[in-house]
Design an enzyme around this catalytic site. Structure first.
Site, PDB file in Angstrom:
ATOM      1  N   SER A   1      82.191  40.567  99.107  1.00 19.05           N
ATOM      2  CA  SER A   1      80.914  40.145 100.344  1.00 19.05           C
ATOM      3  C   SER A   1      80.755  38.688  99.702  1.00 19.05           C
ATOM      4  O   SER A   1      81.241  37.941  99.698  1.00 19.05           O
ATOM      5  CB  SER A   1      79.650  41.216 100.268  1.00 19.05           C
ATOM      6  OG  SER A   1      78.635  41.146 101.377  1.00 19.05           O
TER       7      SER A   1
ATOM      8  N   ASP B   1      83.175  47.202 108.903  1.00 21.18           N
ATOM      9  CA  ASP B   1      82.631  47.399 108.149  1.00 21.18           C
ATOM     10  C   ASP B   1      81.424  45.720 108.958  1.00 21.18           C
ATOM     11  O   ASP B   1      81.846  45.751 109.687  1.00 21.18           O
ATOM     12  CB  ASP B   1      83.573  45.945 107.237  1.00 21.18           C
ATOM     13  CG  ASP B   1      82.750  45.131 106.452  1.00 21.18           C
ATOM     14  OD1 ASP B   1      81.144  44.642 106.304  1.00 21.18           O
ATOM     15  OD2 ASP B   1      82.803  45.053 105.134  1.00 21.18           O
TER      16      ASP B   1
ATOM     17  N   HIS C   1      80.493  49.141 104.206  1.00 24.10           N
ATOM     18  CA  HIS C   1      81.179  47.713 103.323  1.00 24.10           C
ATOM     19  C   HIS C   1      81.438  47.905 102.380  1.00 24.10           C
ATOM     20  O   HIS C   1      81.188  48.399 101.077  1.00 24.10           O
ATOM     21  CB  HIS C   1      79.941  47.511 103.526  1.00 24.10           C
ATOM     22  CG  HIS C   1      79.298  46.372 102.802  1.00 24.10           C
ATOM     23  ND1 HIS C   1      80.251  44.644 103.876  1.00 24.10           N
ATOM     24  CD2 HIS C   1      78.839  45.430 101.929  1.00 24.10           C
ATOM     25  CE1 HIS C   1      80.083  43.686 103.050  1.00 24.10           C
ATOM     26  NE2 HIS C   1      79.301  43.555 101.654  1.00 24.10           N
TER      27      HIS C   1
END
Length: 515
Positions: A235, A454, A484
């Protein structure tokens, strides 16, 4: 970008969530030569009155419990790395960064593998031990290492409000204001948050950028004794990895970027991406329950509108489910397909007049425990991203954008649209760039992993990152999944491809797809 929902405003980013979806089948492969880059640290680096930063020795000892996690087992050791507060003045004041490490379990040690789990604002010291089971194959050859970046948790973590102030704001401030008075209250609350950050962080507020942390990482590499940087970023950690690769391309070893932030998007662009990403994930969830996404999304939007006027009662000590808390509760289960049943139950209860389940989900995402204590990741994320981001949309500019956001998503659009005005409103420190520079033309191949489902870092950003890293540097791996992140989320194809790259240096064909 990273991981957290705010208690006052709405900004969703995530570090890590298991998708729980088992996928099979891969397409395409190729291999290239990797490099075992364990070795002595570099010479050089800044110096301080106490001697060279790069020659410091880490005093590894027993790890203590943190606010987020109990003390890990004896295989985990913790230490403090000294870094300059201001990298422009390496001889000046220092600060300590908290590190955690578990040494490689096998005989063929390849070096350190540094993890950043996202945020910005996520604690690596708290997260690393719980993630280790997913990385057990990597642990055989690598020391697993993570840290709390500057301004986060044990590394002088910033707290801008106390628990009572956070709870008061989440129950009184309307983050989708409908009147001039609500607009002014919204911006006043944002300014008050910024003032609290400045009051507690002081001069550190100007030295917690992604660039500062990338420089910390290279010092960490040298002190750990690694000739090259082996890195796994998730991320926001992908943006950090890209910035590191740009600053130190010749030091890149084997680098994996998973759940990828689009480095070409500015503040408004990121908000638009997340609006699309969360609506896409919501649509997938609704289809899985046999509902029409358009009609069911409107039903959820109607529920949120009712909550804006009249919050729902809950079983939590007189607290009520506000519109903002409800939306936060809806967002959390979208990070993992395994959590979709919890969303079904919570929405059903809310439609029947009980907000308890959505409130519990929101509290989990806001790091609020049963005693009413909130974690600091929410604060750290904001001080880091507002130092990074130069763009400061005004109230008027945001209001012009709202119809576009609401067209993208009737559920998430207004919230993320308004957030562009409130997030860094009246921030005391200027932002550093509109978009991060990640070009790393001289670097070794970097594996970029994108997940088509995602919600927080939409798939399109992965291709942008691979392209921006440079030709023959960014290597794209696609997973057609949900949730995610991709690694450790149920795809044998993804996991084996990443493992082959990190363990053996096998670089897959650019464009390989796991489905």
């Amino acid at each position: 970008m990273g991981r957290y929902t705010r208690s006052r405003q709405v900004r969703w980013t995530a570090s890590l969530a298991a998708a729980g979806l088992l996928l099979a089948g891969c397409s395409g492969s190729s291999s290239g030569d990797g490099e075992n880059s364990s070795g002595g640290g570099d010479s050089g680096g800044g110096k301080t009155a106490g001697g060279s930063l790069t020659s410091q020795r880490l005093d590894w000892g027993r790890c203590e419990a943190t606010d987020d996690a109990p003390a890990p087992g004896s295989e985990w050791r913790c230490a403090t790395l000294q870094v300059p507060v201001d990298w422009a003045k390496p001889d000046g004041e220092r600060m300590g960064l908290a590190l955690i490490r578990s040494e490689a379990t096998g005989d063929r040690r390849a070096g350190s593998l540094l993890f950043n789990f996202g945020g910005p604002g996520g604690s690596g010291v708290s997260t690393m031990p719980s993630y280790a089971s997913l990385a057990s194959s990597l642990h055989e050859r690598y020391d697993l290492v993570s840290w709390d970046p500057r301004g986060v948790a044990a590394s002088e973590g910033v707290r801008c409000r106390d628990d009572e102030e956070i709870q008061a704001a989440e129950s009184t401030v309307d983050v989708t204001p409908d009147t001039a008075a609500e607009e002014q209250a919204y911006l006043a609350d944002a300014a008050d948050f910024a003032e609290g950050c400045e009051r507690t962080a002081g001069k550190l507020l100007a030295h917690v950028s992604t660039t500062d942390t990338a420089r910390d990482m290279d010092l960490m590499r040298q002190v750990l004794g690694d000739r090259k940087m082996h890195y796994f970023g998730i991320s926001y950690g992908t943006e950090l990895g890209g910035v590191y690769a740009h600053l130190f391309p010749e030091k890149v070893g084997r680098m994996v970027l998973d759940a990828v932030v689009d480095p070409t998007a500015d503040t408004i662009g990121h908000a638009e991406h997340q609006t699309r990403g969360f609506q896409r994930a919501l649509d997938d969830y609704l289809r899985s329950t046999g509902q029409d996404p358009e009609q069911a999304s409107q039903k959820i939007a109607d529920l949120l509108a009712r909550l804006d006027a009249e919050p729902l009662p809950t079983s939590s000590s007189g607290r009520k489910l506000t519109q903002t808390l409800a939306l936060t509760g809806i967002v959390l289960p979208l990070y993992s397909k395994d959590s979709w049943p919890a969303l079904t139950s919570a929405l059903s209860a809310a439609e029947k007049g009980d907000g308890s389940e959505l409130l519990a989900l929101a509290d989990g995402y806001n790091e609020r425990d049963s005693s009413g204590h909130y974690g600091t990741a929410t604060h750290s994320q904001r001080v880091i991203s507002c130092l990074d981001d130069k763009e400061r949309p005004t109230l008027a500019e945001t209001k012009k954008l709202l119809p576009e956001f609401e067209e993208i998503s009737p559920v998430f659009g207004a919230f993320l649209g308004w957030d562009t005005a409130g997030w860094c409103h009246d921030w005391p420190v200027a932002g550093q760039y509109e978009t991060p520079e990640v070009n790393a033309a001289a670097a070794a191949p970097v594996l970029v992993v994108g997940n088509t489902g995602d919600p927080a870092t939409p798939y399109e950003g992965a291709r942008k990152m691979a392209d921006e890293l440079g030709e023959d540097v960014g290597v794209m791996l696609t997973w057609k999944g949900e949730g995610h992140g991709a690694y450790g989320s149920g795809s044998d194809c993804v996991d084996s491809t990443v493992d082959a790259y990190l363990l053996d240096g096998t670089v897959p064909r650019d464009g390989k797809t796991c489905s």
